[in-house]
Write a protein that holds these residues in place. Structure first.
Motif, PDB file in Angstrom:
ATOM      1  N   GLN A 160      -4.745   0.764  -8.701  1.00 53.12           N
ATOM      2  CA  GLN A 160      -5.547   1.427  -7.809  1.00 53.12           C
ATOM      3  C   GLN A 160      -6.907  -0.082  -7.192  1.00 53.12           C
ATOM      4  N   HIS A 186      -9.711   2.618  -2.349  1.00 55.12           N
ATOM      5  CA  HIS A 186      -9.316   4.161  -2.507  1.00 55.12           C
ATOM      6  C   HIS A 186      -7.906   4.409  -2.432  1.00 55.12           C
ATOM      7  N   ASN A 187      -6.989   3.493  -2.161  1.00 60.13           N
ATOM      8  CA  ASN A 187      -5.849   3.085  -2.079  1.00 60.13           C
ATOM      9  C   ASN A 187      -5.019   2.808  -3.299  1.00 60.13           C
ATOM     10  N   PHE A 188      -3.478   2.970  -3.257  1.00 59.81           N
ATOM     11  CA  PHE A 188      -2.929   2.654  -5.072  1.00 59.81           C
ATOM     12  C   PHE A 188      -1.621   1.667  -4.713  1.00 59.81           C
ATOM     13  N   TYR A 189      -2.056   0.624  -5.061  1.00 52.72           N
ATOM     14  CA  TYR A 189      -1.028  -0.517  -4.583  1.00 52.72           C
ATOM     15  C   TYR A 189       0.629  -1.082  -6.038  1.00 52.72           C
ATOM     16  N   ASN A 244       0.757  -1.124   0.425  1.00 51.95           N
ATOM     17  CA  ASN A 244       0.057  -0.273  -0.621  1.00 51.95           C
ATOM     18  C   ASN A 244       0.880   1.256   0.021  1.00 51.95           C
ATOM     19  N   TYR A 245       1.204   2.379  -1.119  1.00 48.67           N
ATOM     20  CA  TYR A 245       1.646   3.231  -0.977  1.00 48.67           C
ATOM     21  C   TYR A 245       0.937   3.744  -0.201  1.00 48.67           C
ATOM     22  N   GLN A 246       0.119   4.311   0.272  1.00 50.05           N
ATOM     23  CA  GLN A 246      -0.857   5.071   1.300  1.00 50.05           C
ATOM     24  C   GLN A 246       0.062   5.105   2.343  1.00 50.05           C
ATOM     25  N   ASN A 247      -0.239   3.920   3.209  1.00 49.05           N
ATOM     26  CA  ASN A 247       0.668   4.098   4.409  1.00 49.05           C
ATOM     27  C   ASN A 247       1.210   3.095   4.608  1.00 49.05           C
TER      28      ASN A 247
END
Length: 383
Positions: free
Chosen positions: A208, A211-214, A158-161
């Motif tokens: 995507q 709501h997240n990009f992986y 997960n690139y967001q967190n």
């Protein structure tokens, strides 16, 4: 090895862990091809749990669709890899590559409220089309309902967190997990999960999901064995793509350039965490073995045997031999980025999706498995 043609699923949960490595994953096909020949033509898979990351996720998903007939699943996967070429994975003509890079640059020159697409040097749209064509994801649930498959796990980052996220589909008794920077989420596996897990940073665009990009599952994966253990594996067979022998390029020692550093980073992403996790597993097995059985049961601890198979020879020498088969547009881009087929063979070995190179890796994996047949058959035994 058993010669029974019965379709009864083995009671012991044996997991197959397939690591990432781009085109190197063809090696895994050779190993599985050898193992499948040791079983009758119509026989269930010796594995009831499949775990995959990056390119290994694609192989794991394909095999999970054919758990009830192991040889058929391996045969289809072997045919697919044997006929792969670069245009099946990413756009590789001058026109398509310039159009993709131009679109990437133009999107980042627009206003901030306009969301730019995820960045990637290469456009992997052909891979999406290939996966949609060759994989029937509905078979996964069918194998689960029939009891042939215990679980399939696909890991992405997960690139967001910064979490390592394992998307899994399996039996109802598999409990979701949450650990430091790693979680397991039950879901229906789709093409998006495979594209996310195989999105090598900077090379392929992130995918995507919700709501997240992986991106590539190896990036934040601190404990590669965790998904298999969380799904109840009693044994884990690991087909690694990091050769045992270290390759030293010929010639004088020179300062590493951008491409060389990128190759070392990719090797570290795909290999280092697995070695550390295996060491941890061996220490835990030793501790549990020294404990009284009743105490281990109270702490819910169990020994899990692992079989680690890695390539006997490095991939890099093959790159120089088969580099000329790569499309000229891709070679030109690599030259522009300062990537040499000799000095930077490590990073090139991940992207060389050409039939002769791939079939050489399949043969290498087949031979390595045959050389360790007695050890493998003993490990895969139900006893």
């Amino acid at each position: 090895m058993s010669t029974s043609t019965s379709s009864k699923v083995p009671q012991r949960k044996i997991a197959l862990l397939l690591t990432g490595g781009g085109a190197r994953a063809a090696y895994q096909i050779g190993v599985l091809k050898a193992i499948s020949e040791w079983y009758p033509r119509v026989h269930h898979s010796p594995f009831t749990i499949y775990c995959g990351t990056s390119a290994g996720a694609l192989n794991a998903t394909s095999l999970a669709c054919h758990t009830s007939c192991f040889r058929l699943g391996v045969k289809k996967l072997t045919w697919l890899w044997s006929n792969l070429s670069t245009p099946n994975i990413f756009q590789s003509t001058f026109c398509s590559m310039l159009h993709h890079l131009g679109r990437q640059g133009f999107a980042r020159m627009q206003a901030q409220y306009h969301q730019a697409p995820p960045f990637g040097l290469l456009n992997n749209r052909p891979l999406r089309e290939l996966l949609n064509k060759v994989l029937n994801f509905s078979k996964i649930e069918h194998q689960i309902m029939s009891g042939n498959l215990h679980g399939l796990a696909i890991t992405a980052s997960n690139y967001q967190n910064g979490q390592s996220v394992t998307f899994y589909q399996g039996q109802a008794d598999i409990v979701p997990w949450a650990r430091s920077r790693a979680i397991g989420i039950p879901c229906q596996i789709t093409t998006e999960h495979l594209l996310a897990s195989s999105a090598i940073p900077m090379v392929f665009p992130a995918s995507q999901i919700g709501h997240n990009f992986y991106g590539d599952g190896s990036v934040h994966q601190i404990a590669p064995l965790r998904p298999a253990l969380k799904m109840g594996a009693e044994k884990v067979m690991i087909i690694d793509l990091n050769p045992k022998l270290h390759f030293e390029p010929p010639g004088a020692i020179t300062a590493p350039g951008l491409a060389a550093l990128g190759g070392h980073l990719m090797d570290a992403i795909f290999a280092d965490t697995l070695s550390a996790d295996l060491e941890h597993l061996n220490r835990m097995n030793a501790i549990i073995g020294a404990m009284e059985k009743s105490n281990a049961e109270k702490l819910a601890l169990r020994q899990v045997n692992a079989f680690h198979l890695a390539p006997s020879t490095p991939f890099e020498p093959l790159v120089e031999q088969y580099y000329c088969h790569m499309p000229i547009a891709v070679r030109s881009l690599m030259r522009f980025l300062g990537i040499s087929p000799i000095d930077d063979a490590s990073i090139t070995s991940y992207l060389l999706f050409e039939p002769k190179y791939i079939n050489h890796l399949i043969d290498m994996g087949y031979q390595d498995a045959q050389n360790r047949r007695s050890d493998l058959t003993a490990f895969l035994s139900d006893e």
